[in-house]
Design an enzyme around this catalytic site. Structure first.
Site, PDB file in Angstrom:
ATOM      1  N   GLU A  76       0.914  -1.200  -0.144  1.00 16.71           N
ATOM      2  CA  GLU A  76      -0.139   0.013  -0.043  1.00 16.71           C
ATOM      3  C   GLU A  76       0.904   1.265  -0.190  1.00 16.71           C
ATOM      4  O   GLU A  76       0.588   2.583   0.392  1.00 16.71           O
ATOM      5  CB  GLU A  76      -0.909   0.096   1.364  1.00 16.71           C
ATOM      6  N   HIS A 158     -12.562  -3.547   2.899  1.00 18.99           N
ATOM      7  CA  HIS A 158     -11.099  -3.645   3.118  1.00 18.99           C
ATOM      8  C   HIS A 158     -10.744  -3.178   4.525  1.00 18.99           C
ATOM      9  O   HIS A 158     -10.373  -4.155   5.246  1.00 18.99           O
ATOM     10  CB  HIS A 158     -10.424  -2.604   2.076  1.00 18.99           C
TER      11      HIS A 158
END
Ligand code: 13P
Length: 222
Positions: A76, A158
């Protein structure tokens, strides 16, 4: 400058977010700004195996995506880097998969002003970023939209992202957001959820909320 204490504080906070139930396993990731670089957790390493030298360094303004360290950065890194590049006030970012934030994000709802503490997130709600595959630039673009004027957002199907003026500020906000998410979830089960008005939230923000809580109460509203 000796970066070891800062690197160790990232590891300590990763361990803490798992210990207090904010996150589990190797999910989640943490980054901290250090001058013109970002320090970020490596991808997929169990937090209890992390050593300070495993924390990855990425330039904030140099080649986009360049990194140095023995292991590659969190998958990420894009949204961590893009938030830090677009928001100079952000010193630290905590991304986790907490139970209640994620449950609400699975319904793709925002968290509304169900508690006055929503003011700690810069406005009248905490938005849910549109779904995109983890680690993609599309997810990062969606995050930047959802974070406009805010210090947190949910990620559809998520988890959540919280930012702060320090790592302890970002962690405080992550715990607070999960608490509000749980309260909202429980209230929805009971029905008759009362939502505070925009004016009531503005009144809280004008009370010097940021000073009282020693953190950021969000950038200028969008
Ligand atoms: P990383 O191990 O690559 O940081 O990924 C964990 C995660 O939560 C992805 O969203």
């Amino acid at each position: 400058m000796n970066q070891v204490p800062l690197r160790q504080s990232i590891i300590d906070n990763c361990l803490r977010m798992n210990e207090i139930g904010l996150n589990q396993g190797v999910a989640g990731n943490i980054s901290v700004r250090d001058g013109d670089v970002m320090l970020i957790t490596p991808t997929s390493v169990p937090y209890d195996e992390l050593r300070p030298e495993d924390i990855v360094e990425m330039p904030l303004d140099g080649e986009y995506g360049a990194w140095s360290g023995p292991k590659p950065p969190s998958s990420e890194w894009r949204f961590h880097l893009d938030i830090m590049r677009s928001r100079p006030d952000v010193q630290a970012i905590v991304h986790s998969h907490p139970m209640y934030c994620t449950s609400i994000a699975i319904t793709r709802r925002a968290i509304p002003a169900c508690h006055y503490m929503i003011a700690a997130f810069g406005g009248k709600d905490v938005r849910c970023a549109d779904y995109a595959t983890y680690g993609t630039s599309e997810l990062s673009e969606n995050v930047l939209v959802a974070m406009r004027g805010r210090t947190a957002c949910l990620l559809a199907n998520h988890g959540s992202i919280c930012v702060g003026r320090s790592l302890s500020d970002a962690m405080w906000r992550a715990v607070e957001l999960e608490t509000i998410a749980q309260q909202y979830f429980n209230a929805m089960l009971m029905g008759n959820v009362a939502i505070l008005s925009d004016e009531q939230i503005e009144t809280v923000r004008r009370k010097g909320f940021s000073e009282s809580y020693g953190g950021m109460d969000g950038p200028a509203p969008e």
